[in-house]
Design an enzyme around this catalytic site. Sequence first.
Site, short mmCIF file in Angstrom:
data_model
loop_
_atom_site.label_atom_id
_atom_site.label_comp_id
_atom_site.label_asym_id
_atom_site.label_seq_id
_atom_site.Cartn_x
_atom_site.Cartn_y
_atom_site.Cartn_z
N ASN A 19 0.82 -1.21 0.00
CA ASN A 19 0.00 0.00 0.00
C ASN A 19 0.85 1.25 0.00
O ASN A 19 2.04 1.22 0.35
CB ASN A 19 -0.89 0.06 1.26
CG ASN A 19 -1.93 -1.03 1.31
OD1 ASN A 19 -2.41 -1.50 0.29
ND2 ASN A 19 -2.27 -1.44 2.52
N GLY A 49 2.13 -6.57 4.03
CA GLY A 49 3.04 -7.45 3.31
C GLY A 49 4.37 -6.79 3.05
O GLY A 49 5.44 -7.35 3.32
N GLY A 258 4.02 -3.21 14.89
CA GLY A 258 3.61 -4.61 14.85
C GLY A 258 4.24 -5.36 13.70
O GLY A 258 4.57 -6.55 13.81
N ASP A 259 4.42 -4.67 12.56
CA ASP A 259 5.05 -5.31 11.41
C ASP A 259 6.53 -5.54 11.64
O ASP A 259 7.09 -6.54 11.20
CB ASP A 259 4.82 -4.45 10.16
CG ASP A 259 3.35 -4.36 9.78
OD1 ASP A 259 2.62 -5.33 10.03
OD2 ASP A 259 2.94 -3.32 9.24
#
Length: 330
Positions: A19, A49, A258-259
């Site tokens: 994104n 991703g 978090g990623d």
Amino acid sequence: MNEPQVEELPSVCVVGSVNMDLVVRAPKIPSPGETVMGRSFETFPGGKGANQAVAAARMGARVSLVGCIGNEAHGQQLAQLLHSEGINLSHMLQRRDKTPTGMALITVDDSGENTIVVAPGANATLTAKDIEDAAGVIASHDVLLMQLETPIEAVAAAAKIARSAGKAVILNASPALPQARDVLKMCDLLVVNRTEAATLGGLETYTEPGRLALRLAEIGPPTVVLTLGSQGAIVAHRGRPRRVATLPVKAVDAVGAGDAFTGALAVGYGSIHQAMLGKNPDEHRMLERALAFASVAGALATLKHGAIPSLPRRDDVLAGLAELEKQTRL
């Protein structure tokens, strides 16, 4: 004199979203129906991703990404950035001009907390057939890492391929979808926050975190990690819940934290998966260290604005891990 050999890190294939993040900073997160005047507006590369692929690559792993982007300027910019991070994009699917790259609308308040609304765009066009075409790429990596910002059919297809090849399967169930429960049964490791855990487990969000983690472990994955932001995390591994400490920092932006945690954990989990298959008694110690490493990565990611720009590199995480270990010994 022989040079010392450097242990090769497990490789990671990420199936997920890409994104462009549109970020507004404001004094507070607006309540429903409320208008809040923002202070600034910026664009950042993102998508779970892409974020987790970059996070894993910055930890030193070989990383491939399978997903969809548009052919417009945002898509081309994102592809160039991912390539510059050393990520293999041979199965990044370019889509027709009428399908734009996904976008995320993000509001960040003064405490660093955020709300996110995602318009999936090209991410929503990822199909099970696309995944099957990338089966060789998925099976050639040690770890498959997925999220839920792409269609569940594609996620399930990827999990089946990796599982049949004997690879570790990790799902970051974000956003949480009740229909993802069938996928959980094919996963070795599940990473969720408290809200996601409650949705998947059919419990209230105020349920004690350890109970939430154990409930999800009953559904399928042998290891469940429930992230708790500045409070660290809870891990339930083989029926034993434990708390994971984190490095105390002064957060400025929680986007991407978090990623960073999940991408770093994916790199460490490949070796843990092999230890579990081989019934290695060190698996618990290996998991604890991998979680501490991931927790530090997540904490460091809150020190900068944006998702991908904030993701730390391996040397910084190792330094932070040494500091965390020092503090926990005091």
